[in-house]
Design a protein around this motif. Structure first.
Motif, PDB file in Angstrom:
ATOM      1  N   GLU A 130     -11.707   2.924 -11.267  1.00  0.00           N
ATOM      2  CA  GLU A 130     -10.169   2.641 -11.763  1.00  0.00           C
ATOM      3  C   GLU A 130      -9.234   3.153 -12.870  1.00  0.00           C
ATOM      4  OE1 GLU A 130     -11.863   1.344  -8.369  1.00  0.00           O
ATOM      5  OE2 GLU A 130     -12.069  -0.150  -9.978  1.00  0.00           O
ATOM      6  N   ARG A 131     -10.248   2.421 -13.901  1.00  0.00           N
ATOM      7  CA  ARG A 131     -10.190   3.681 -15.352  1.00  0.00           C
ATOM      8  C   ARG A 131     -10.543   5.095 -15.721  1.00  0.00           C
ATOM      9  NH1 ARG A 131      -9.372  -1.391 -18.103  1.00  0.00           N
ATOM     10  NH2 ARG A 131      -9.962  -3.218 -16.767  1.00  0.00           N
ATOM     11  N   ALA A 132     -11.604   5.577 -15.227  1.00  0.00           N
ATOM     12  CA  ALA A 132     -11.233   6.254 -15.178  1.00  0.00           C
ATOM     13  C   ALA A 132     -10.669   7.709 -14.238  1.00  0.00           C
ATOM     14  CB  ALA A 132     -13.059   6.684 -14.671  1.00  0.00           C
ATOM     15  N   PHE A 133     -10.402   7.009 -13.273  1.00  0.00           N
ATOM     16  CA  PHE A 133      -9.209   7.581 -12.273  1.00  0.00           C
ATOM     17  C   PHE A 133      -8.380   7.323 -13.015  1.00  0.00           C
ATOM     18  CE2 PHE A 133      -5.767   6.724  -9.013  1.00  0.00           C
ATOM     19  CZ  PHE A 133      -6.070   7.897  -8.029  1.00  0.00           C
ATOM     20  N   ALA A 134      -7.427   6.408 -14.062  1.00  0.00           N
ATOM     21  CA  ALA A 134      -6.429   6.602 -13.998  1.00  0.00           C
ATOM     22  C   ALA A 134      -6.171   6.817 -15.779  1.00  0.00           C
ATOM     23  CB  ALA A 134      -5.589   4.786 -14.866  1.00  0.00           C
ATOM     24  N   ALA A 135      -6.916   6.720 -15.974  1.00  0.00           N
ATOM     25  CA  ALA A 135      -7.245   7.665 -17.540  1.00  0.00           C
ATOM     26  C   ALA A 135      -7.076   9.318 -17.120  1.00  0.00           C
ATOM     27  CB  ALA A 135      -8.928   7.723 -18.261  1.00  0.00           C
ATOM     28  N   THR A 136      -7.673   9.572 -16.468  1.00  0.00           N
ATOM     29  CA  THR A 136      -7.874  11.245 -16.287  1.00  0.00           C
ATOM     30  C   THR A 136      -6.619  11.625 -15.673  1.00  0.00           C
ATOM     31  OG1 THR A 136     -10.368  11.013 -15.742  1.00  0.00           O
ATOM     32  CG2 THR A 136      -8.829  13.081 -14.750  1.00  0.00           C
ATOM     33  N   LEU A 137      -5.820  11.035 -14.465  1.00  0.00           N
ATOM     34  CA  LEU A 137      -4.880  11.280 -14.421  1.00  0.00           C
ATOM     35  C   LEU A 137      -3.625  11.554 -15.804  1.00  0.00           C
ATOM     36  CD1 LEU A 137      -3.658   9.110 -11.606  1.00  0.00           C
ATOM     37  CD2 LEU A 137      -3.862  11.618 -11.505  1.00  0.00           C
ATOM     38  N   HIS A 138      -3.415  10.516 -16.572  1.00  0.00           N
ATOM     39  CA  HIS A 138      -2.694  10.722 -18.081  1.00  0.00           C
ATOM     40  C   HIS A 138      -3.149  11.405 -18.602  1.00  0.00           C
ATOM     41  CE1 HIS A 138      -2.176   9.554 -22.133  1.00  0.00           C
ATOM     42  NE2 HIS A 138      -1.148   8.877 -21.719  1.00  0.00           N
ATOM     43  N   ASP A 139      -4.271  11.641 -18.444  1.00  0.00           N
ATOM     44  CA  ASP A 139      -4.869  13.441 -19.962  1.00  0.00           C
ATOM     45  C   ASP A 139      -4.493  14.616 -19.396  1.00  0.00           C
ATOM     46  OD1 ASP A 139      -6.073  10.956 -20.765  1.00  0.00           O
ATOM     47  OD2 ASP A 139      -8.002  11.794 -20.433  1.00  0.00           O
TER      48      ASP A 139
ATOM     49  N   GLY B 268     -11.374  12.302  -0.495  1.00  0.00           N
ATOM     50  CA  GLY B 268     -12.170  11.165  -1.291  1.00  0.00           C
ATOM     51  C   GLY B 268     -13.398  11.944  -1.845  1.00  0.00           C
ATOM     52  N   VAL B 269     -13.732  10.928  -2.219  1.00  0.00           N
ATOM     53  CA  VAL B 269     -15.108  11.026  -2.661  1.00  0.00           C
ATOM     54  C   VAL B 269     -16.447   9.738  -2.575  1.00  0.00           C
ATOM     55  CG1 VAL B 269     -16.585  11.570  -4.597  1.00  0.00           C
ATOM     56  CG2 VAL B 269     -14.393  11.981  -5.516  1.00  0.00           C
ATOM     57  N   ILE B 270     -17.446  10.668  -2.093  1.00  0.00           N
ATOM     58  CA  ILE B 270     -18.520  10.251  -1.670  1.00  0.00           C
ATOM     59  C   ILE B 270     -19.934   9.607  -2.801  1.00  0.00           C
ATOM     60  CG2 ILE B 270     -20.990   9.832  -0.075  1.00  0.00           C
ATOM     61  CD1 ILE B 270     -19.133  12.105   2.032  1.00  0.00           C
ATOM     62  N   HIS B 271     -20.252   8.516  -3.299  1.00  0.00           N
ATOM     63  CA  HIS B 271     -20.263   8.237  -4.134  1.00  0.00           C
ATOM     64  C   HIS B 271     -22.081   8.253  -4.258  1.00  0.00           C
ATOM     65  CE1 HIS B 271     -20.597   4.690  -2.636  1.00  0.00           C
ATOM     66  NE2 HIS B 271     -20.615   3.935  -3.736  1.00  0.00           N
ATOM     67  N   THR B 272     -22.846   8.274  -2.706  1.00  0.00           N
ATOM     68  CA  THR B 272     -23.959   8.157  -2.872  1.00  0.00           C
ATOM     69  C   THR B 272     -24.715   9.240  -2.740  1.00  0.00           C
ATOM     70  OG1 THR B 272     -23.766   7.310  -0.502  1.00  0.00           O
ATOM     71  CG2 THR B 272     -23.934   5.306  -2.114  1.00  0.00           C
ATOM     72  N   ALA B 273     -26.207   9.309  -3.250  1.00  0.00           N
ATOM     73  CA  ALA B 273     -26.669  10.578  -3.090  1.00  0.00           C
ATOM     74  C   ALA B 273     -26.882  10.576  -1.500  1.00  0.00           C
ATOM     75  CB  ALA B 273     -28.176  10.322  -3.761  1.00  0.00           C
ATOM     76  N   PRO B 274     -27.412  12.223  -1.277  1.00  0.00           N
ATOM     77  CA  PRO B 274     -27.888  12.078   0.617  1.00  0.00           C
ATOM     78  C   PRO B 274     -29.057  11.061   0.569  1.00  0.00           C
ATOM     79  CG  PRO B 274     -27.006  14.162   0.133  1.00  0.00           C
ATOM     80  CD  PRO B 274     -26.626  13.710  -1.048  1.00  0.00           C
ATOM     81  N   LEU B 275     -29.182  10.126   1.890  1.00  0.00           N
ATOM     82  CA  LEU B 275     -30.168   9.985   2.135  1.00  0.00           C
ATOM     83  C   LEU B 275     -31.699   9.822   1.585  1.00  0.00           C
ATOM     84  CD1 LEU B 275     -30.968   6.663   2.841  1.00  0.00           C
ATOM     85  CD2 LEU B 275     -31.282   7.309   5.747  1.00  0.00           C
ATOM     86  N   ALA B 276     -31.522  11.451   2.504  1.00  0.00           N
ATOM     87  CA  ALA B 276     -32.936  12.178   2.237  1.00  0.00           C
ATOM     88  C   ALA B 276     -33.015  12.377   0.612  1.00  0.00           C
ATOM     89  CB  ALA B 276     -32.776  13.330   2.681  1.00  0.00           C
ATOM     90  N   ALA B 277     -32.423  12.752   0.161  1.00  0.00           N
ATOM     91  CA  ALA B 277     -32.416  12.451  -1.459  1.00  0.00           C
ATOM     92  C   ALA B 277     -32.958  11.075  -2.288  1.00  0.00           C
ATOM     93  CB  ALA B 277     -31.687  13.782  -2.765  1.00  0.00           C
TER      94      ALA B 277
ATOM     95  N   ALA C 252     -12.201  11.992  -8.178  1.00  0.00           N
ATOM     96  CA  ALA C 252     -11.183  11.144  -7.112  1.00  0.00           C
ATOM     97  C   ALA C 252      -9.255  11.774  -7.717  1.00  0.00           C
ATOM     98  CB  ALA C 252     -11.163  10.134  -6.854  1.00  0.00           C
ATOM     99  N   ALA C 253      -9.132  11.515  -9.018  1.00  0.00           N
ATOM    100  CA  ALA C 253      -8.246  12.129 -10.142  1.00  0.00           C
ATOM    101  C   ALA C 253      -7.779  13.227  -9.367  1.00  0.00           C
ATOM    102  CB  ALA C 253      -8.254  11.497 -11.399  1.00  0.00           C
ATOM    103  N   ARG C 254      -8.530  14.288 -10.084  1.00  0.00           N
ATOM    104  CA  ARG C 254      -8.719  15.574  -9.910  1.00  0.00           C
ATOM    105  C   ARG C 254      -8.014  16.101  -7.766  1.00  0.00           C
ATOM    106  NH1 ARG C 254     -12.997  15.991 -12.773  1.00  0.00           N
ATOM    107  NH2 ARG C 254     -14.522  16.345 -11.376  1.00  0.00           N
TER     108      ARG C 254
END
Length: 337
Positions: free
Chosen positions: A35-44, A130-139, A271-273
């Motif tokens: 969330e901090r990265a999300f908010a900071a990117t919007l601000h930047d 949205g953004v899926i944060h985990t790598a594909p299970l095969a990887a 997610a901010a983008r």
């Protein structure tokens, strides 16, 4: 860059001009690194914002009413439980949800289709991205195979966690394809229950006695809240642990051996983008593709490897990043997913 709480509202020093967009942040456990990265990117990027933090622990109807009263321009959710509380499932759309009125950007949901948030990743009938944060299970499984032989993988399943059954099912499907066995150990948890350490240790010891080679800790949030204790119990049982999330690897007192993970900071920025495309560029969330995290890293805890006396191949050492057990965790790292 500082982010602070004002009452129940997350605020960030705003750019000087432009409209102020209202964003509801919905999580189970407050504000973390993503969330901090999300908010900071919007601000930047010059996007003026005002945030309100909403707990996902309340009933969906009460949650929807609370969000609606604030009239947000966008809802940000983290985790399967929080996201489902906001969006509901595709197959049970009799009641209106926040996503019918306000665009939603989610993070930390590893299987939005399996959870029923979307009928398919390319679907454009819901105002959600949205953004899926985990790598594909095969990887992930390739990384586990590369570390050592894999005949049996253990998984702690929580019946109360929306994504837990999906993870167990995906592991079993992969096991049939790749010829390894999946041993599922149910942990029946009530909401907010703190499981006794002895009970958790007994469950993990049972997995070890049943010949499990590695304990798999996925992205499901209820097990996530027990993750550091689970990795400690696994270490005591001489059972290596694989974590699917960065928080699982870097949490204070984590004893996870290795994991293929994305950066929480990078996920927040992605997610901010997406949010900028919705708020400033006036795109519909349904038209913005759901993305996997852009980068994944192999993290390795050498101290745990030495304790277990289970060392990776040189080829893995060349590409791995090492977790420093004495380092202070990044802001927001805790027992969670």
């Amino acid at each position: 860059m500082s982010i602070w709480l004002v009452g129940s509202t997350l605020a960030l020093g705003a750019p000087a001009s432009g409209p102020v967009f209202r964003i509801a942040i919905v999580t189970l456990d407050g504000i973390h690194t993503t969330e901090r990265a999300f908010a900071a990117t919007l601000h930047d990027q010059g996007v003026r914002t005002r945030f309100v933090l909403v707990s996902a622990t309340q009933r969906s109807q009460a949650l929807s009413e609370q969000i609606s009263k604030w009239h947000p321009d966008l809802v940000y959710t983290r985790g399967a439980t929080a996201t489902l509380a906001v969006t509901g499932r595709v197959e049970s759309r009799r009641m209106a949800t926040c996503a019918d009125r306000v665009p939603v950007v989610f993070v930390a949901v590893d299987d939005p289709v399996g959870l029923g948030i979307l009928p398919r990743l390319s679907a454009r009938n819901r105002n959600i991205t949205g953004v899926i944060h985990t790598a594909p299970l095969a990887a992930q499984l390739s990384a586990i195979h590369a570390y050592g032989s894999l005949h049996r993988i253990g998984y702690l399943r929580s019946p109360n966690e929306p994504g837990s059954d999906n993870i167990a099912r995906a592991l079993r499907t992969a096991g049939q394809r790749e010829h390894f066995q999946v041993i599922v150990q149910p942990l029946s948890l009530k909401p907010n229950e703190q499981i006794a350490h002895a009970r958790l240790s007994a469950a993990i010891t049972d997995l070890r006695e049943r010949g499990v080679d590695v304990l798999y800790l996925g992205a499901d949030s209820s097990i996530g809240n027990l993750r550091t204790r689970a990795t400690r119990a696994a270490l005591d049982a001489h059972l290596p642990t694989f974590c699917a999330t960065e928080r699982g690897m870097r949490a204070l007192d984590s004893h996870c051996l290795f994991g293929l993970v994305s950066s929480q900071v990078d996920v927040g920025r992605q997610a901010a983008r997406q949010a900028i495309a919705i708020l400033r560029d006036k795109q519909r969330a349904s038209r913005i593709p759901i993305e996997y995290a852009a980068h994944f890293s192999l993290l390795l805890n050498l101290e745990v490897a030495r304790t277990l006396e289970i060392y990776p191949a040189l080829s893995l050492l060349r590409v791995a990043q090492f977790v420093d057990p004495d380092a202070t965790p990044l802001s927001g790292y805790s027992d969670g997913n």
